[in-house]
Design an enzyme around this catalytic site. Structure first.
Site, mmCIF file in Angstrom:
data_model
loop_
_atom_site.group_PDB
_atom_site.id
_atom_site.type_symbol
_atom_site.label_atom_id
_atom_site.label_comp_id
_atom_site.label_asym_id
_atom_site.label_seq_id
_atom_site.Cartn_x
_atom_site.Cartn_y
_atom_site.Cartn_z
ATOM 1 N N ASN A 20 0.872 -1.176 0.000
ATOM 2 C CA ASN A 20 0.000 0.000 0.000
ATOM 3 C C ASN A 20 0.912 1.229 0.000
ATOM 4 O O ASN A 20 1.467 1.593 1.024
ATOM 5 C CB ASN A 20 -0.872 -0.044 1.263
ATOM 6 C CG ASN A 20 -1.825 1.135 1.347
ATOM 7 O OD1 ASN A 20 -1.762 2.049 0.525
ATOM 8 N ND2 ASN A 20 -2.693 1.115 2.336
ATOM 9 N N ARG A 26 -2.563 -2.110 -3.432
ATOM 10 C CA ARG A 26 -3.770 -1.319 -3.220
ATOM 11 C C ARG A 26 -3.667 -0.114 -4.144
ATOM 12 O O ARG A 26 -2.692 0.641 -4.102
ATOM 13 C CB ARG A 26 -3.831 -0.835 -1.773
ATOM 14 C CG ARG A 26 -5.006 0.067 -1.556
ATOM 15 C CD ARG A 26 -4.863 0.902 -0.337
ATOM 16 N NE ARG A 26 -6.022 1.748 -0.206
ATOM 17 C CZ ARG A 26 -6.029 2.887 0.461
ATOM 18 N NH1 ARG A 26 -4.937 3.302 1.061
ATOM 19 N NH2 ARG A 26 -7.119 3.594 0.532
ATOM 20 N N HIS A 32 -12.930 2.873 0.085
ATOM 21 C CA HIS A 32 -12.926 1.833 1.125
ATOM 22 C C HIS A 32 -13.572 0.545 0.620
ATOM 23 O O HIS A 32 -14.039 -0.268 1.417
ATOM 24 C CB HIS A 32 -13.720 2.272 2.392
ATOM 25 C CG HIS A 32 -13.103 3.382 3.158
ATOM 26 N ND1 HIS A 32 -13.852 4.390 3.733
ATOM 27 C CD2 HIS A 32 -11.822 3.638 3.492
ATOM 28 C CE1 HIS A 32 -13.055 5.220 4.365
ATOM 29 N NE2 HIS A 32 -11.812 4.797 4.236
ATOM 30 N N HIS A 86 -17.662 1.678 7.799
ATOM 31 C CA HIS A 86 -16.200 1.738 7.991
ATOM 32 C C HIS A 86 -15.906 3.080 8.653
ATOM 33 O O HIS A 86 -15.937 4.128 8.010
ATOM 34 C CB HIS A 86 -15.501 1.629 6.621
ATOM 35 C CG HIS A 86 -14.004 1.714 6.701
ATOM 36 N ND1 HIS A 86 -13.179 0.634 6.500
ATOM 37 C CD2 HIS A 86 -13.179 2.758 6.979
ATOM 38 C CE1 HIS A 86 -11.923 1.005 6.650
ATOM 39 N NE2 HIS A 86 -11.892 2.301 6.940
ATOM 40 N N LEU A 87 -15.659 3.040 9.962
ATOM 41 C CA LEU A 87 -15.495 4.283 10.713
ATOM 42 C C LEU A 87 -14.071 4.365 11.253
ATOM 43 O O LEU A 87 -13.738 3.760 12.273
ATOM 44 C CB LEU A 87 -16.506 4.343 11.873
ATOM 45 C CG LEU A 87 -17.972 4.078 11.496
ATOM 46 C CD1 LEU A 87 -18.863 4.111 12.729
ATOM 47 C CD2 LEU A 87 -18.468 5.086 10.459
ATOM 48 N N GLY A 88 -13.228 5.074 10.538
ATOM 49 C CA GLY A 88 -11.851 5.303 10.992
ATOM 50 C C GLY A 88 -11.626 6.798 10.979
ATOM 51 O O GLY A 88 -12.560 7.578 11.202
ATOM 52 N N ASN A 89 -10.409 7.177 10.679
ATOM 53 C CA ASN A 89 -10.115 8.585 10.533
ATOM 54 C C ASN A 89 -10.905 9.144 9.346
ATOM 55 O O ASN A 89 -11.524 10.197 9.409
ATOM 56 C CB ASN A 89 -8.618 8.682 10.287
ATOM 57 C CG ASN A 89 -8.098 10.004 10.680
ATOM 58 O OD1 ASN A 89 -8.852 10.872 11.107
ATOM 59 N ND2 ASN A 89 -6.815 10.169 10.511
ATOM 60 N N GLY A 90 -10.876 8.382 8.252
ATOM 61 C CA GLY A 90 -11.816 8.612 7.155
ATOM 62 C C GLY A 90 -12.937 7.605 7.368
ATOM 63 O O GLY A 90 -12.688 6.546 7.925
ATOM 64 N N ARG A 106 -12.237 15.805 7.544
ATOM 65 C CA ARG A 106 -13.032 16.132 6.347
ATOM 66 C C ARG A 106 -14.468 16.467 6.741
ATOM 67 O O ARG A 106 -15.038 15.813 7.624
ATOM 68 C CB ARG A 106 -13.049 14.949 5.375
ATOM 69 C CG ARG A 106 -11.716 14.687 4.746
ATOM 70 C CD ARG A 106 -11.772 13.478 3.821
ATOM 71 N NE ARG A 106 -10.537 12.738 3.936
ATOM 72 C CZ ARG A 106 -10.435 11.417 3.815
ATOM 73 N NH1 ARG A 106 -11.495 10.685 3.558
ATOM 74 N NH2 ARG A 106 -9.281 10.834 3.944
ATOM 75 N N ASP A 120 -8.588 12.980 16.347
ATOM 76 C CA ASP A 120 -8.546 11.614 16.863
ATOM 77 C C ASP A 120 -9.721 11.386 17.821
ATOM 78 O O ASP A 120 -9.904 12.123 18.790
ATOM 79 C CB ASP A 120 -7.216 11.392 17.587
ATOM 80 C CG ASP A 120 -7.019 9.922 17.932
ATOM 81 O OD1 ASP A 120 -6.149 9.301 17.304
ATOM 82 O OD2 ASP A 120 -7.732 9.409 18.821
ATOM 83 N N LEU A 169 -12.480 3.145 14.780
ATOM 84 C CA LEU A 169 -13.532 3.551 15.705
ATOM 85 C C LEU A 169 -14.664 2.516 15.762
ATOM 86 O O LEU A 169 -15.142 2.166 16.850
ATOM 87 C CB LEU A 169 -14.069 4.897 15.218
ATOM 88 C CG LEU A 169 -15.101 5.596 16.043
ATOM 89 C CD1 LEU A 169 -14.450 6.201 17.273
ATOM 90 C CD2 LEU A 169 -15.747 6.695 15.231
ATOM 91 N N ASN A 220 -13.550 -0.397 17.830
ATOM 92 C CA ASN A 220 -13.088 -0.192 19.212
ATOM 93 C C ASN A 220 -13.961 0.665 20.115
ATOM 94 O O ASN A 220 -13.830 0.583 21.329
ATOM 95 C CB ASN A 220 -11.690 0.435 19.188
ATOM 96 C CG ASN A 220 -10.671 -0.509 18.586
ATOM 97 O OD1 ASN A 220 -10.502 -1.622 19.063
ATOM 98 N ND2 ASN A 220 -10.023 -0.075 17.522
ATOM 99 N N GLU A 226 -8.084 -5.400 5.064
ATOM 100 C CA GLU A 226 -7.943 -5.062 3.647
ATOM 101 C C GLU A 226 -6.783 -5.823 3.005
ATOM 102 O O GLU A 226 -6.850 -6.222 1.844
ATOM 103 C CB GLU A 226 -7.761 -3.556 3.489
ATOM 104 C CG GLU A 226 -9.045 -2.809 3.822
ATOM 105 C CD GLU A 226 -8.852 -1.332 4.093
ATOM 106 O OE1 GLU A 226 -9.102 -0.535 3.190
ATOM 107 O OE2 GLU A 226 -8.451 -0.967 5.214
#
Ligand code: ADP
Length: 397
Positions: A7, A90, A179, A207-211, A240, A282, A331, A334, A383
Site C-alpha cells: 500500500n 492497493r 474503502h 467503515h469508521l476510521g479517521n476517514g 473532512r 482523533d 472507531l 473499538n 484489507e
C-alpha cells in the site's frame, strides 16, 4: 502461495507478506519518510520489530529495503525473492475502468494513469510502487486491487450527481465511493457469520476510521455508498467535512478571499470533528475531552454519530430493510460508546444492542440483543487479506 501486499502512499509504504496456504501473516512493516530521510519498521511474525533508518530517496529504495528486510538472515522470513509468488497493490482510484481486481499489464497502467485526475495524491504514488516492483522483482506477477472497484455495481440513480449529464460524459464526474476493499471484506464476513447465502442478505457496512464511509450491500453487491467523486463526501470525518451545501464553497471564496485550493484544504484537512471541536481529529482524544466537559468536543461527536445514523436510515430505506449493520475500522471496531450512540438512533427499526456484548473487543461478534430485528456485527476489517485473496484468485486462474 506467498503474496506481498503493498500500500504505497506519497511518502510511505505499508506491506505484509501473507502465506495464502494458511492465511498466515509472515511479516508486516512500514516505510515512512520516503524521499525525506527514511525509516523502516519490520515485524516478522512472533518476533520483535526491527527498525532501520537507512536513507530512502524514493519508492524504489523503499521496495528494495522491504525485500532486504524480508530476506535478512536475522529478521527475514524467506530466503529468496522468488519465494514471493505475486505482489498485490492497493490502488485508490480505478474510475469506471475497473469493477474488479486485475493482473497489471501496460494497458492497466495506462488506465490507472488516466485516473490520476480523479485521485491526484494517491494514484501517482500507487504507480510509483508498481514500477518499483517491476524493476526489482521482474517476472513476478502484480495485481491491482482498487478502492473504488466494489462500488462499480451502483446503479445510475445512486452514482449520478444532478448536474448537467454532459459533465458526467465529459469529465466522468459521478460518485465512485472508496474503502471498497474493506466494505467487501466485512460484508463477506457478515454473510459467513449469519450462515446464509450472500444473495439473500442486505447489509449496511460502516467503515469508521479517521476517514469513514458507509455502504449499502444488497446480495453481495454495493448499491450505494457515502463517499463520492472524492473521499470528501458523506460522513463527518477526522478532518473532512463530509456532506454540506456546495454553495458554501463559493461563499467562502468570496467572503474569506480564498482560492479553490484554500477551500479544498480547509474542507479536507481542517474540518470534520477537528474543525468542529478545535481539539483533535482523533476520536479517542475527543471522547476524553467530551468526558472532561468540553462542549465542542461533545458537539463534534454528536454530529458524527447523528450523520452515521442518518446514513444508516437512508440505506435502510434504499435497501428496503436490512439484515445486519456492520461496524468496522479503528472507531467502529473499538468504540463501544460510538456504536451505542449510533444504535440509540435506530430503535425505530427494531435495532437494539446488548451492552455486555458491546463491551467485548477485538473479535468478530454479534452485539445485537436477542430480540433485535436486525443483527449488529462488529467485524475487524482486513484489507490486506482481501487484497491477497484477490491476487491469489487471479493467479489461480
Ligand atoms: P485510518 O485507517 O482511516 O487512518 P483507523 O481505521 O486506524 O483510521 O481509525 C483511526 C481512528 O479510530 C482514530 O480516530 C482513533 O482515535 C479511533 N480509535 C481507535 N481506537 C479507539 C478506541 N478504543 N476508542 C475510540 N476511538 C478509537
Amino acid at each position: 502461495m506467498k503474496i506481498l501486499v503493498l500500500n504505497c502512499g506519497s511518502s510511505s509504504l505499508k506491506y505484509q507478506l501473507i502465506d495464502m496456504d494458511n492465511q498466515d501473516v509472515m511479516a508486516v512493516g512500514l516505510c515512512e519518510r520516503i524521499g525525506i530521510d527514511g525509516r523502516l519498521k519490520h515485524t516478522p511474525k512472533g518476533k520483535d520489530s526491527f527498525v532501520s533508518e537507512d536513507a530512502m530517496k524514493d519508492h524504489t529504495d523503499a521496495v528494495q529495503m522491504v525485500i532486504n528486510a524480508l530476506l535478512d538472515k536475522e529478521h527475514g522470513v524467506i530466503s529468496d525473492v522468488s519465494e514471493i509468488n505475486a505482489v498485490g497493490h492497493r490502488v485508490v482510484h480505478g474510475g469506471e475502468y475497473f469493477s474488479k481486481s486485475v493482473v497489471i499489464n501496460d494497458e492497466v497502467i495506462k488506465a490507472i494513469e488516466a485516473c490520476i485526475d480523479l485521485a491526484p495524491l494517491h494514484n501517482p504514488a500507487n504507480l510509483i510502487g508498481i514500477r518499483a516492483c517491476e524493476k526489482l522483482m521482474p517476472g513476478i506477477p502484480q495485481v491491482a486491487v482498487f478502492d473504488t472497484a466494489f462500488h462499480q455495481t451502483m446503479p445510475e440513480k445512486a452514482y449520478l450527481y444532478a448536474i448537467p449529464y454532459e459533465l458526467y460524459e465529459k469529465h466522468k464526474i459521478r460518485k465512485y465511493g472508496f474503502h471498497g476493499t474493506s466494505h467487501k471484506y466485512v460484508s463477506q464476513r457478515a454473510v459467513k457469520m449469519l450462515g446464509k447465502d450472500a444473495s439473500e442478505l442486505k447489509v449496511i457496512t460502516c467503515h469508521l476510521g479517521n476517514g469513514g464511509s458507509i455502504c449499502a450491500v444488497d446480495g453481495g453487491k454495493s448499491v450505494d455508498t457515502s463517499m463520492g467523486f472524492t473521499p470528501l463526501e458523506g460522513l463527518v470525518m477526522g478532518t473532512r467535512c463530509g456532506d454540506m451545501d456546495p454553495a458554501v464553497v463559493s461563499f467562502l471564496m468570496e467572503k474569506e478571499n480564498m482560492t479553490n485550493k484554500d477551500v479544498d484544504n480547509l474542507m479536507n484537512k481542517k474540518s470534520g470533528v477537528l474543525g468542529l471541536s478545535g481539539v483533535s481529529s482523533d476520536f479517542r482524544d475527543l471522547e476524553s475531552a467530551a468526558n472532561d466537559g468540553n462542549k465542542r468536543a461533545k458537539i463534534a461527536l454528536d454530529s458524527f454519530h447523528y450523520r452515521v445514523a442518518k446514513y444508516i436510515g437512508e440505506y435502510y430505506a434504499a435497501l428496503g430493510g436490512a439484515d445486519a449493520i456492520v461496524f468496522t475500522a479503528g472507531l467502529g471496531e473499538n468504540s463501544k460508546t460510538s456504536r451505542k450512540a449510533v444504535c440509540d438512533y435506530l430503535k425505530c427499526f427494531g435495532i437494539e444492542i446488548d451492552d455486555d456484548k458491546n463491551s467485548i473487543r477485538g473479535k468478530e461478534i454479534d452485539i445485537a440483543s436477542e430480540s433485535s430485528k436486525v443483527r449488529v456485527l462488529v467485524i475487524p476489517t482486513n484489507e490486506e487479506l482481501m487484497i491477497a485473496r484477490d491476487t491469489k484468485e487471479l493467479l489461480d486462474k
